[in-house]
Design a protein around this motif. Structure first.
Motif, PDB file in Angstrom:
ATOM      1  N   GLN A  68       0.870  -1.451   0.186  1.00 21.26           N
ATOM      2  CA  GLN A  68       0.626   0.148  -0.238  1.00 21.26           C
ATOM      3  C   GLN A  68       1.094   0.756   0.135  1.00 21.26           C
ATOM      4  OE1 GLN A  68      -3.461   0.379   2.747  1.00 21.26           O
ATOM      5  NE2 GLN A  68      -4.277  -1.608   1.153  1.00 21.26           N
ATOM      6  N   THR A  69       1.785   1.123   0.719  1.00 22.53           N
ATOM      7  CA  THR A  69       3.076   2.140   0.565  1.00 22.53           C
ATOM      8  C   THR A  69       3.769   2.411  -0.621  1.00 22.53           C
ATOM      9  OG1 THR A  69       3.981   1.258   2.643  1.00 22.53           O
ATOM     10  CG2 THR A  69       4.764   3.115   1.701  1.00 22.53           C
ATOM     11  N   LEU A  70       3.646   1.627  -1.299  1.00 16.74           N
ATOM     12  CA  LEU A  70       4.940   1.833  -2.706  1.00 16.74           C
ATOM     13  C   LEU A  70       3.171   1.926  -3.712  1.00 16.74           C
ATOM     14  CD1 LEU A  70       6.622   1.510  -4.664  1.00 16.74           C
ATOM     15  CD2 LEU A  70       6.136  -1.117  -4.818  1.00 16.74           C
TER      16      LEU A  70
ATOM     17  N   GLY B 156       0.607   3.922  -2.883  1.00 10.62           N
ATOM     18  CA  GLY B 156       0.648   5.461  -2.923  1.00 10.62           C
ATOM     19  C   GLY B 156       1.732   6.070  -3.295  1.00 10.62           C
ATOM     20  N   VAL B 157       2.879   5.209  -3.619  1.00 11.53           N
ATOM     21  CA  VAL B 157       3.802   6.175  -4.444  1.00 11.53           C
ATOM     22  C   VAL B 157       3.523   6.117  -6.065  1.00 11.53           C
ATOM     23  CG1 VAL B 157       5.941   6.192  -5.086  1.00 11.53           C
ATOM     24  CG2 VAL B 157       5.801   6.072  -2.763  1.00 11.53           C
ATOM     25  N   LYS B 158       2.936   4.687  -6.367  1.00 13.38           N
ATOM     26  CA  LYS B 158       2.680   5.444  -8.053  1.00 13.38           C
ATOM     27  C   LYS B 158       1.690   6.255  -7.801  1.00 13.38           C
ATOM     28  CE  LYS B 158       5.262   1.066  -8.048  1.00 13.38           C
ATOM     29  NZ  LYS B 158       5.792   0.794  -9.864  1.00 13.38           N
TER      30      LYS B 158
ATOM     31  N   ALA C  37       0.907   8.729  -6.143  1.00 17.89           N
ATOM     32  CA  ALA C  37       1.771   9.949  -6.669  1.00 17.89           C
ATOM     33  C   ALA C  37       2.283  10.473  -8.061  1.00 17.89           C
ATOM     34  CB  ALA C  37       2.657  10.137  -5.778  1.00 17.89           C
ATOM     35  N   LEU C  38       2.965   9.277  -8.801  1.00 14.44           N
ATOM     36  CA  LEU C  38       3.300  10.081  -9.636  1.00 14.44           C
ATOM     37  C   LEU C  38       2.114   9.834 -10.937  1.00 14.44           C
ATOM     38  CD1 LEU C  38       6.216   8.583 -10.554  1.00 14.44           C
ATOM     39  CD2 LEU C  38       5.581   6.319 -11.336  1.00 14.44           C
TER      40      LEU C  38
ATOM     41  N   GLU D 223      -6.406   8.296  -2.233  1.00 14.11           N
ATOM     42  CA  GLU D 223      -6.647   6.707  -1.965  1.00 14.11           C
ATOM     43  C   GLU D 223      -7.646   6.120  -1.225  1.00 14.11           C
ATOM     44  OE1 GLU D 223      -4.477   9.278  -0.999  1.00 14.11           O
ATOM     45  OE2 GLU D 223      -2.002   9.560  -1.761  1.00 14.11           O
TER      46      GLU D 223
END
Lengths: 377, 265
Positions: free
Chosen positions: B127-129, B131-133, B135-136, B144
């Motif tokens: 889920q953290t990763l 979130g990065v995707k 944002a990307l 989210e």
């Protein structure tokens, strides 16, 4: 393909962090631990060496951003001469993206006792709200019906006929078969129990009474609640999810008139007819068992029904059919309108439609039975 | 099934040969050939109903062609055993036209799903990763935890892009990615695709109507017309191709505007 690493060389001044190997999704779990342990040891003065960095993907880049911070990594990416352009661009892009990204705060869990109370309260309020909504929807349906009935132009005859076919005609085989079998079972039960009293002849009355007054209409209504209420909910629900209902409204049309009325009227037409069929089919099932097991020939069966059973028993049974029909159809349609966007929601409301309509049918049937008993009908 | 293909050059990641697609009596593709090279961004254009999406579906193995062969990474997806096929499918990401997000999962869960299933991450990590995707892909913070039905069309597109990028695929299939985005987001989207292509060595198969996208990021353009690939090549060459549809597409008012805008840059 070496797993990525980040080693802090504290012997140098300033200390030097050497980032090496592949920083990719495949090594995410290992790298995350490395990041967690190394991050605490870093200070602003630590020199960073990215020259031995192998493969890099978005997962690895996001970990590096975590480790070094977006701003610092941005500076590094531009300053580091050996870094390939592609990786530099990736680091900067991820850094930029993550600078805006804040990890969502976890929702605080409340004390469990208050939570239970809150849920009970919430559910009660929900139930109350649903009942009010159902009453409102019934009113709206009746109002639309009253309005449309005087305007033959707005009768949706094609739609009505199509729905009568789907809910009525197509259900004939299953209703007939099911009630036939239940009729036979009731006759078997009667013959077994009444044999002890030497009164097997009353099996005829048992079958006729139960089917005319209760089973004919109840079995059919339950069957249609499962078969048709669910179909109405799923049809209207997926239209709602697909914004088709909104489109109908935006075109200046009335979804009540276009979707609900034909379904309700089709149900009102189908259920009484199917109920009649169910009664007949149940009697035939009973008559068959009587003929085979009790040696009561069908002619005698019919004669006994004619002499013993008044037509009022048929009437008090069939009069319930339109009421059940209306409620089943209205609940099916209303649940359809309650669907919100997701596929899950369609499933939820379809289940709810079936459960509610069966519940209402059985509840009303019980109330009606009490009422008839008091009235001596 | 091995006679027709000539030994493939290393850099063709997708090879389509003699593809025929029919729906009943209607023929969409008739002996269509197409190669996609490693690391390029190929734009596929064509009028409505020329089978752009059908071609995409045939390549990713969602549709069994009436006849012909489709090879991705040198392998025929439809004839592979399920296990191998799944491994191959992890190497490409698909962005569907309407997003095709799972409506019963929220946005983060949508993106985290392939990370958990195929990437082997734990749920919090995924889920953290994710979130990065997100944002990307340019999704604003706070979106989210929303469900797809609560998002605008453009936000659904971005979330779907984040999901297609979840596993850092080698080939990215995009079906009209910038349709429904405002011009600023569309331009940012183009830049994002370029960056990712350069950084990750992505191959991008891009179905689009957006002339700006074609001018900005596509290495080659394939025109689908008359049931086959009419012409494929760098944009300048394709734009010169002598065909009424191609001419009106690239030299109509919108085509000219996009070309001028590109030249000014």
């Amino acid at each position: 393909m070496a797993t990525g690493s980040a080693q802090l060389d504290a012997t140098l001044t300033p200390p030097r962090l050497r980032v090496a190997g592949d920083w990719t999704l495949a090594h995410y779990a290992t790298l995350e631990k490395v990041v967690a342990t190394t991050k605490a040891l870093l200070s602003d003065s630590t020199a960073i060496d990215l020259s031995a960095l192998g493969a890099l993907d978005t997962a690895g880049a996001s970990l590096l951003v975590n480790l070094l911070g977006a701003a610092r990594l941005g500076d590094l990416a531009t300053a580091e001469p050996t870094l390939p352009t592609a990786q530099r661009a990736l680091l900067q892009t991820i850094g930029l993206a993550m600078a805006d990204y804040q990890r969502p705060k976890p929702v605080r869990r409340q004390n469990s006792a208050t939570e239970v109370l809150a849920r009970i309260g919430g559910t009660m309020e929900h139930v109350w709200h649903q009942q009010r909504r159902l009453l409102g929807f019934i009113g709206l349906t009746l109002e639309t019906l009253a309005r449309t009935i005087v305007q033959p132009r707005s009768w949706r005859v094609t739609s009505l006929v199509a729905h009568v076919e789907q809910t009525g005609l197509d259900a004939v085989p299953i209703v007939a078969l099911l009630t036939f079998m239940v009729g036979a079972v009731v006759a078997f039960l009667g013959s077994t129990v009444l044999a002890d009293f030497g009164a097997t002849i009353y099996t005829v009355d048992l079958v006729a009474f139960s089917f005319l007054r209760e089973f004919g209409v109840l079995l059919t209504a339950i069957l249609l609640a499962g078969r048709t209420a669910s179909a109405f909910t799923a049809q209207i629900g997926s239209m709602k999810a697909n914004e088709e209902i909104d489109a109908i409204r935006a075109l200046g049309l009335d979804p009540m008139e276009l979707l609900v009325l034909p379904r309700v009227l089709a149900m009102l037409a189908s259920l009484p007819m199917l109920t009649f069929l169910a009664m007949m089919s149940g009697l035939v099932g009973g008559a068959l068992v009587c003929a085979l097991v009790l040696d009561i020939p069908p002619v005698m069966f019919v004669g006994l029904v004619k002499s013993d059973i008044g037509v009022r028993h048929f009437l008090v049974g069939i009069v319930k059919a339109p009421i059940f029909a209306f409620l089943i159809a209205v609940i099916g349609c209303l649940e359809g309108f309650k669907v919100s966007g997701s596929a899950e929601s369609v499933g939820e409301h379809t289940t709810s439609a079936v459960v509610q309509s069966i519940f209402v049918v059985i509840l009303l049937d019980a109330v009606a039975a009490l009422f008839y008993m008091e009235m001596g009908w | 099934m091995n006679a027709v293909l000539k030994p493939s050059p290393q850099d063709d990641v997708i090879q389509v040969r003699n593809l025929v697609n029919r729906f009943g009596t209607q023929t969409v593709h008739e002996h269509l050939d197409l190669d996609v090279r490693r690391g390029e961004i190929l734009g596929v254009v064509g009028g409505s109903g020329t089978g752009k999406s059908v071609l995409l579906r045939s390549i990713v193995g969602l549709r069994r062609p009436t006849s012909g062969q489709v090879h991705v990474f040198g392998q025929d997806l439809l004839s592979l055993p399920p296990e191998k096929r799944s491994q191959l499918e992890r190497r490409f990401g698909v962005l569907f036209q309407n997003g095709a997000l799972f409506s019963s999962l929220n946005i983060v869960e949508n993106v985290a799903m392939p990370l958990i299933e195929h990437g082997g991450l734990t749920r919090p990590d995924a889920q953290t990763l994710a979130g990065v995707k997100l944002a990307l892909a340019g999704l604003p913070a706070g979106a989210e935890t929303k469900y797809p039905s609560e998002l605008s069309g453009g936000m659904v597109k971005r979330a779907a892009l984040a999901r297609s990028l979840a596993l850092d695929p080698e080939i990215l299939f995009l079906d009209e990615p910038t349709a429904g985005l405002d011009p600023i987001s569309a331009a940012a989207f183009d830049q994002l695709i370029l960056t990712l292509r350069d950084a990750l060595g992505l191959t991008v198969f891009l179905v689009t109507h957006d002339l700006d996208t074609l001018y900005t990021i596509c290495d080659r353009v394939a025109v689908l017309s008359q049931k086959k690939v009419l012409v494929v090549g760098p944009l300048d060459e394709v734009a010169q191709y002598n065909d009424p549809w191609v001419q009106s597409y690239f030299h109509g008012p919108r085509g000219r505007a996009a070309e001028e805008a590109h030249e000014v840059k």
